[in-house]
Scaffold this motif. Structure first.
Motif, PDB file in Angstrom:
ATOM      1  N   THR A   1      -6.054  14.401  10.777  1.00  0.00           N
ATOM      2  CA  THR A   1      -4.597  14.341  10.919  1.00  0.00           C
ATOM      3  C   THR A   1      -3.984  13.394   9.894  1.00  0.00           C
ATOM      4  OG1 THR A   1      -4.815  14.801  13.250  1.00  0.00           O
ATOM      5  CG2 THR A   1      -2.728  13.874  12.541  1.00  0.00           C
ATOM      6  N   ALA A   2      -4.683  12.280   9.626  1.00  0.00           N
ATOM      7  CA  ALA A   2      -4.156  11.307   8.669  1.00  0.00           C
ATOM      8  C   ALA A   2      -4.094  11.904   7.261  1.00  0.00           C
ATOM      9  CB  ALA A   2      -5.017  10.047   8.665  1.00  0.00           C
ATOM     10  N   MET A   3      -4.860  12.967   7.012  1.00  0.00           N
ATOM     11  CA  MET A   3      -4.771  13.690   5.738  1.00  0.00           C
ATOM     12  C   MET A   3      -3.692  14.762   5.821  1.00  0.00           C
ATOM     13  SD  MET A   3      -6.181  14.295   2.717  1.00  0.00           S
ATOM     14  CE  MET A   3      -7.928  14.200   2.394  1.00  0.00           C
ATOM     15  N   ARG A   4      -3.676  15.493   6.925  1.00  0.00           N
ATOM     16  CA  ARG A   4      -2.813  16.677   7.012  1.00  0.00           C
ATOM     17  C   ARG A   4      -1.343  16.355   7.266  1.00  0.00           C
ATOM     18  NH1 ARG A   4      -7.871  17.714   7.846  1.00  0.00           N
ATOM     19  NH2 ARG A   4      -8.755  19.768   7.423  1.00  0.00           N
ATOM     20  N   ALA A   5      -1.080  15.297   8.000  1.00  0.00           N
ATOM     21  CA  ALA A   5       0.326  14.976   8.291  1.00  0.00           C
ATOM     22  C   ALA A   5       1.090  14.596   7.017  1.00  0.00           C
ATOM     23  CB  ALA A   5       0.408  13.889   9.354  1.00  0.00           C
ATOM     24  N   PRO A   6       0.596  13.606   6.219  1.00  0.00           N
ATOM     25  CA  PRO A   6       1.353  13.270   5.008  1.00  0.00           C
ATOM     26  C   PRO A   6       1.307  14.384   3.958  1.00  0.00           C
ATOM     27  CG  PRO A   6      -0.663  11.973   5.110  1.00  0.00           C
ATOM     28  CD  PRO A   6      -0.539  12.681   6.425  1.00  0.00           C
ATOM     29  N   ALA A   7       0.323  15.291   4.053  1.00  0.00           N
ATOM     30  CA  ALA A   7       0.265  16.418   3.110  1.00  0.00           C
ATOM     31  C   ALA A   7       1.076  17.606   3.646  1.00  0.00           C
ATOM     32  CB  ALA A   7      -1.186  16.827   2.848  1.00  0.00           C
ATOM     33  N   TRP A   8       1.753  17.396   4.780  1.00  0.00           N
ATOM     34  CA  TRP A   8       2.623  18.414   5.375  1.00  0.00           C
ATOM     35  C   TRP A   8       1.891  19.745   5.537  1.00  0.00           C
ATOM     36  CZ3 TRP A   8       7.300  17.514   1.544  1.00  0.00           C
ATOM     37  CH2 TRP A   8       7.767  16.198   1.717  1.00  0.00           C
TER      38      TRP A   8
ATOM     39  N   PHE B   1       0.884  -1.160   0.000  1.00  0.00           N
ATOM     40  CA  PHE B   1       0.000   0.000   0.000  1.00  0.00           C
ATOM     41  C   PHE B   1       0.926   1.215   0.000  1.00  0.00           C
ATOM     42  CE2 PHE B   1      -3.028   3.025   1.745  1.00  0.00           C
ATOM     43  CZ  PHE B   1      -4.204   2.640   1.127  1.00  0.00           C
ATOM     44  N   TYR B   2       0.913   1.970  -1.085  1.00  0.00           N
ATOM     45  CA  TYR B   2       1.825   3.112  -1.234  1.00  0.00           C
ATOM     46  C   TYR B   2       1.143   4.400  -0.784  1.00  0.00           C
ATOM     47  CZ  TYR B   2       4.570   0.032  -4.305  1.00  0.00           C
ATOM     48  OH  TYR B   2       5.310  -1.004  -4.822  1.00  0.00           O
ATOM     49  N   GLU B   3       1.928   5.282  -0.192  1.00  0.00           N
ATOM     50  CA  GLU B   3       1.394   6.592   0.203  1.00  0.00           C
ATOM     51  C   GLU B   3       2.414   7.666  -0.174  1.00  0.00           C
ATOM     52  OE1 GLU B   3      -1.307   7.419   3.865  1.00  0.00           O
ATOM     53  OE2 GLU B   3       0.753   7.890   4.482  1.00  0.00           O
ATOM     54  N   THR B   4       1.976   8.613  -1.005  1.00  0.00           N
ATOM     55  CA  THR B   4       2.835   9.717  -1.426  1.00  0.00           C
ATOM     56  C   THR B   4       2.610  10.907  -0.493  1.00  0.00           C
ATOM     57  OG1 THR B   4       2.426   8.976  -3.687  1.00  0.00           O
ATOM     58  CG2 THR B   4       3.521  11.108  -3.423  1.00  0.00           C
ATOM     59  N   HIS B   5       3.696  11.530  -0.071  1.00  0.00           N
ATOM     60  CA  HIS B   5       3.592  12.598   0.936  1.00  0.00           C
ATOM     61  C   HIS B   5       4.020  13.963   0.393  1.00  0.00           C
ATOM     62  CE1 HIS B   5       3.670   9.849   4.728  1.00  0.00           C
ATOM     63  NE2 HIS B   5       3.063   9.259   3.724  1.00  0.00           N
ATOM     64  N   GLY B   6       3.193  14.949   0.573  1.00  0.00           N
ATOM     65  CA  GLY B   6       3.377  16.385   0.467  1.00  0.00           C
ATOM     66  C   GLY B   6       4.210  16.933  -0.671  1.00  0.00           C
ATOM     67  N   PRO B   7       4.373  18.244  -0.733  1.00  0.00           N
ATOM     68  CA  PRO B   7       3.624  19.247   0.015  1.00  0.00           C
ATOM     69  C   PRO B   7       2.221  19.486  -0.568  1.00  0.00           C
ATOM     70  CG  PRO B   7       5.265  20.296  -1.408  1.00  0.00           C
ATOM     71  CD  PRO B   7       5.440  18.822  -1.568  1.00  0.00           C
ATOM     72  N   ASP B   8       1.273  19.644   0.306  1.00  0.00           N
ATOM     73  CA  ASP B   8      -0.130  19.952  -0.021  1.00  0.00           C
ATOM     74  C   ASP B   8      -0.887  18.839  -0.733  1.00  0.00           C
ATOM     75  OD1 ASP B   8      -0.175  22.371   1.241  1.00  0.00           O
ATOM     76  OD2 ASP B   8       0.353  23.524  -0.554  1.00  0.00           O
ATOM     77  N   ILE B   9      -0.231  17.708  -0.958  1.00  0.00           N
ATOM     78  CA  ILE B   9      -0.937  16.579  -1.573  1.00  0.00           C
ATOM     79  C   ILE B   9      -0.641  15.323  -0.771  1.00  0.00           C
ATOM     80  CG2 ILE B   9      -0.955  17.404  -3.978  1.00  0.00           C
ATOM     81  CD1 ILE B   9       1.447  14.785  -3.546  1.00  0.00           C
ATOM     82  N   THR B  10      -1.554  14.367  -0.851  1.00  0.00           N
ATOM     83  CA  THR B  10      -1.216  13.019  -0.422  1.00  0.00           C
ATOM     84  C   THR B  10      -1.991  12.033  -1.293  1.00  0.00           C
ATOM     85  OG1 THR B  10      -1.081  11.446   1.398  1.00  0.00           O
ATOM     86  CG2 THR B  10      -2.846  13.042   1.523  1.00  0.00           C
ATOM     87  N   PHE B  11      -1.287  11.008  -1.750  1.00  0.00           N
ATOM     88  CA  PHE B  11      -1.887   9.965  -2.590  1.00  0.00           C
ATOM     89  C   PHE B  11      -1.840   8.651  -1.819  1.00  0.00           C
ATOM     90  CE2 PHE B  11      -0.551  11.583  -7.123  1.00  0.00           C
ATOM     91  CZ  PHE B  11      -1.141  12.808  -6.868  1.00  0.00           C
ATOM     92  N   GLN B  12      -2.780   7.778  -2.131  1.00  0.00           N
ATOM     93  CA  GLN B  12      -2.718   6.410  -1.603  1.00  0.00           C
ATOM     94  C   GLN B  12      -2.990   5.452  -2.754  1.00  0.00           C
ATOM     95  OE1 GLN B  12      -5.578   6.420   1.673  1.00  0.00           O
ATOM     96  NE2 GLN B  12      -3.887   6.607   3.134  1.00  0.00           N
ATOM     97  N   VAL B  13      -2.203   4.409  -2.848  1.00  0.00           N
ATOM     98  CA  VAL B  13      -2.411   3.417  -3.900  1.00  0.00           C
ATOM     99  C   VAL B  13      -2.322   2.022  -3.288  1.00  0.00           C
ATOM    100  CG1 VAL B  13      -1.495   2.422  -6.030  1.00  0.00           C
ATOM    101  CG2 VAL B  13      -1.506   4.893  -5.735  1.00  0.00           C
ATOM    102  N   GLY B  14      -3.398   1.276  -3.427  1.00  0.00           N
ATOM    103  CA  GLY B  14      -3.410  -0.101  -2.943  1.00  0.00           C
ATOM    104  C   GLY B  14      -3.278  -1.033  -4.137  1.00  0.00           C
ATOM    105  N   VAL B  15      -2.207  -1.815  -4.147  1.00  0.00           N
ATOM    106  CA  VAL B  15      -2.001  -2.768  -5.244  1.00  0.00           C
ATOM    107  C   VAL B  15      -2.914  -3.964  -5.003  1.00  0.00           C
ATOM    108  CG1 VAL B  15      -0.329  -4.261  -6.389  1.00  0.00           C
ATOM    109  CG2 VAL B  15       0.373  -2.002  -5.543  1.00  0.00           C
ATOM    110  N   ALA B  16      -3.688  -4.331  -6.009  1.00  0.00           N
ATOM    111  CA  ALA B  16      -4.628  -5.452  -5.863  1.00  0.00           C
ATOM    112  C   ALA B  16      -4.404  -6.441  -6.998  1.00  0.00           C
ATOM    113  CB  ALA B  16      -6.065  -4.936  -5.839  1.00  0.00           C
ATOM    114  N   ALA B  17      -3.207  -7.025  -6.985  1.00  0.00           N
ATOM    115  CA  ALA B  17      -2.816  -7.939  -8.063  1.00  0.00           C
ATOM    116  C   ALA B  17      -3.787  -9.114  -8.240  1.00  0.00           C
ATOM    117  CB  ALA B  17      -1.394  -8.434  -7.821  1.00  0.00           C
TER     118      ALA B  17
END
Ligand SMILES: Cc1cc2nc3c(=O)[nH]c(=O)nc-3n(C[C@H](O)[C@H](O)[C@H](O)COP(=O)(O)OP(=O)(O)OC[C@H]3O[C@@H](n4cnc5c(N)ncnc54)[C@H](O)[C@@H]3O)c2cc1C
Ligand SMILES: *[C@@H]1O[C@H](CO)[C@@H](O)[C@H](O)[C@H]1NC(C)=O
Ligand SMILES: *[C@@H]1O[C@H](CO)[C@@H](O)[C@H](O)[C@H]1NC(C)=O
Ligand SMILES: *[C@@H]1O[C@H](CO)[C@@H](O)[C@H](O)[C@H]1NC(C)=O
Length: 414
Positions: free
Chosen positions: A372-379, A207-223
């Motif tokens: 917080t789970a949105m704001r922390a990785p989005a810095w 499960f990938y999570e891209t962090h900041g600034p001002d954005i955060t992405f989440q990608v769940g691989v479902a092979a």
């Protein structure tokens, strides 16, 4: 005198769980859904945490749910250029710590399971019923739908989502704000699912999570199901009102432009949003509201799910929170009906009051944790920018977050 009957508005996942709970409690109900049919391709992924697994277990649904879930072991946090921030076995650790796995589903699969296994499902779920008005009396409550049909029951359970009609209809009785929910909207999201990309660019079980600034992405691989699920969230230049947010439907062109503006941001260490969006099978763009309804009930009408509490999706708590709410509501209702099979409005209000009193505080807490789970990785601020990149990876990263010790520290800003 007709037996006690609950009319549920909306057939989303929280409604369907409410249906299962009512069936187990021996309380009659009907579900009215605005859509004409259920398209299982619609929706991204949905995760259930161990507390919801326990509820599925009590409802006899856990075994089949476990066959539908997509297994995960690791969470991988990256910068927007794909470079690694941290990697942890957080998702695997959930089962070790709590006895139930973290279960991520294709949303359509979970909804389908809940609908198929609902006792007397076909007789109880009515589609093509957009509820437009509500009339309550001392004895009952009547709904009128856009197709002109009316339905009478003992009470109405509004589980019709963040843009809830039931909440809007209930609100004038409460003399509160126009939507009955003072939501703050600071983020906009594009989410959906795409084809799985073989060849190692998407690591199975990650499960990938891209962090900041001002954005955060989440990608769940479902092979195993040849897909990946993605959610891309971006902070708005300034927060907008709840009314503006819930009225907004984004066009295809707006969606494409948003995706284009973030096309080079990495979704895994080697792939970008461009790679996912060009292979998308279903997408949706929406403002991400956050808030709690001013009041959760009035005479013979009560709210649950996103209609009562709405949170950012990153922590995957929204549905879990809704499930817990309907369990509490049905437990209170059952206790009353065992004593008074035909309760008056006052007795019902007592149940609704006890339900709200039990659930408002934990739901508020979940809205804050999700914020917080949105704001922390989005810095969202410099503290988070620093902690996220330099402190968390050194002290155990997401494993520490999972244990709950980090969320307590935080700063709920816009
Ligand atoms: C991208 C994203 C990812 C998410 N991931 C997770 C996750 O991993 N885990 C988690 O717990 N939560 C997650 N959530 C949150 C979760 O999806 C919601 O909390 C959950 O769907 C709420 O369910 P609900 O039944 O209350 O409302 P909804 O799912 O919104 O369903 C409402 C239903 O009511 C119907 N309806 C609306 N108006 C009317 C009307 N007037 N008459 C009749 N029917 C009507 C609608 O058609 C709809 O079917 C996520 C949310 C998003 C946006
Ligand atoms: C609903 O309540 C009203 C007044 O209390 C009553 O006249 C009516 O018959 C009831 N409707 C049904 C279907 O029970
Ligand atoms: C809401 O929308 C209206 C009309 O488009 C606009 O004038 C107003 O500034 C918006 N309010 C906020 C807070 O975004
Ligand atoms: C929210 O509900 C209102 C009133 O029913 C409707 O006009 C609007 O289109 C809805 N918004 C969304 C995003 O569905």
């Amino acid at each position: 005198m007709p037996a006690f009957k609950v009319l549920i508005v909306g057939a989303g996942p929280v409604s369907l769980v409410a249906g299962h709970c009512l069936a187990h409690a021996g309380i009659d109900f009907e579900i009215l859904e605005r859509q004409d049919d259920f398209d299982l391709n619609v929706g991204a992924s949905t995760a259930l945490w161990p507390e919801s697994a326990r509820i599925l277990d009590q409802l006899g649904l856990l075994e089949e749910a476990r066959t539908l879930r997509i297994p995960y072991h690791s969470k991988v946090c990256i910068h927007s250029d794909g470079s690694l921030i941290s990697r942890s076995r957080m998702l695997e650790a959930v089962e070790e710590l709590h006895g139930h796995p973290w279960m991520l589903f294709h949303r359509g699969d979970l909804v389908d399971l809940l609908r198929r296994r609902l006792p007397e499902s076909s007789g109880r779920i009515h589609t093509g019923k957009a509820v437009q008005s509500i009339q309550t009396t001392d004895e009952n409550a009547t709904l009128t739908c856009a197709d002109g049909t009316t339905h009478t029951g003992s009470m109405i359970l509004g589980i019709d989502g963040v843009n809830s009609t039931v909440r809007r209809l209930m609100t004038p009785k409460l003399k509160s704000t126009s939507t009955g929910m003072n939501m703050k909207t600071s983020y906009v999201g594009l989410y959906g699912h795409s084809a799985f990309i073989p060849g190692g660019a998407m690591e199975e079980g990650c499960f990938y999570e891209t962090h900041g600034p001002d954005i955060t992405f989440q990608v769940g691989v479902a092979a195993p199901v040849d897909r990946c699920y993605f959610g891309c969230f971006k902070r708005l230049p300034q927060p907008i009102t709840s009314t503006n947010a819930t009225q907004k439907t984004f066009t295809e062109a707006e969606k494409d432009a948003f995706a284009a503006s973030l096309a080079d941001v990495h979704t895994t260490t080697t792939l970008t949003l461009r790679d996912l969006y060009s292979r998308a099978q279903w997408t949706h763009m929406a403002y991400i509201e956050e808030g709690i309804a001013d009041s959760w009930f009035s005479d013979r009408i009560v709210l649950a799910g996103d209609a009562a509490h709405r949170m950012t999706p990153n922590a995957g708590l929204g549905l879990n929170c809704g499930i817990q709410s309907v369990v509490v509501l049905v437990n209170h209702l059952r206790r009353l009906l065992l004593q008074q099979p035909e309760p008056g409005s006052e007795a019902l209000m007592g149940v609704f009051r006890a339900y709200e009193a039990t659930r408002r505080k934990p739901a508020t807490e979940m809205v804050k944790v999700s914020a917080t789970a949105m704001r922390a990785p989005a810095w969202r601020n410099q503290v988070w920018r620093f902690v996220d990149q330099y402190v968390l990876p050194r002290i155990g990263g997401d494993m520490v977050v999972l244990s709950g010790s980090v969320f307590r520290l935080v700063l709920y800003g816009s």
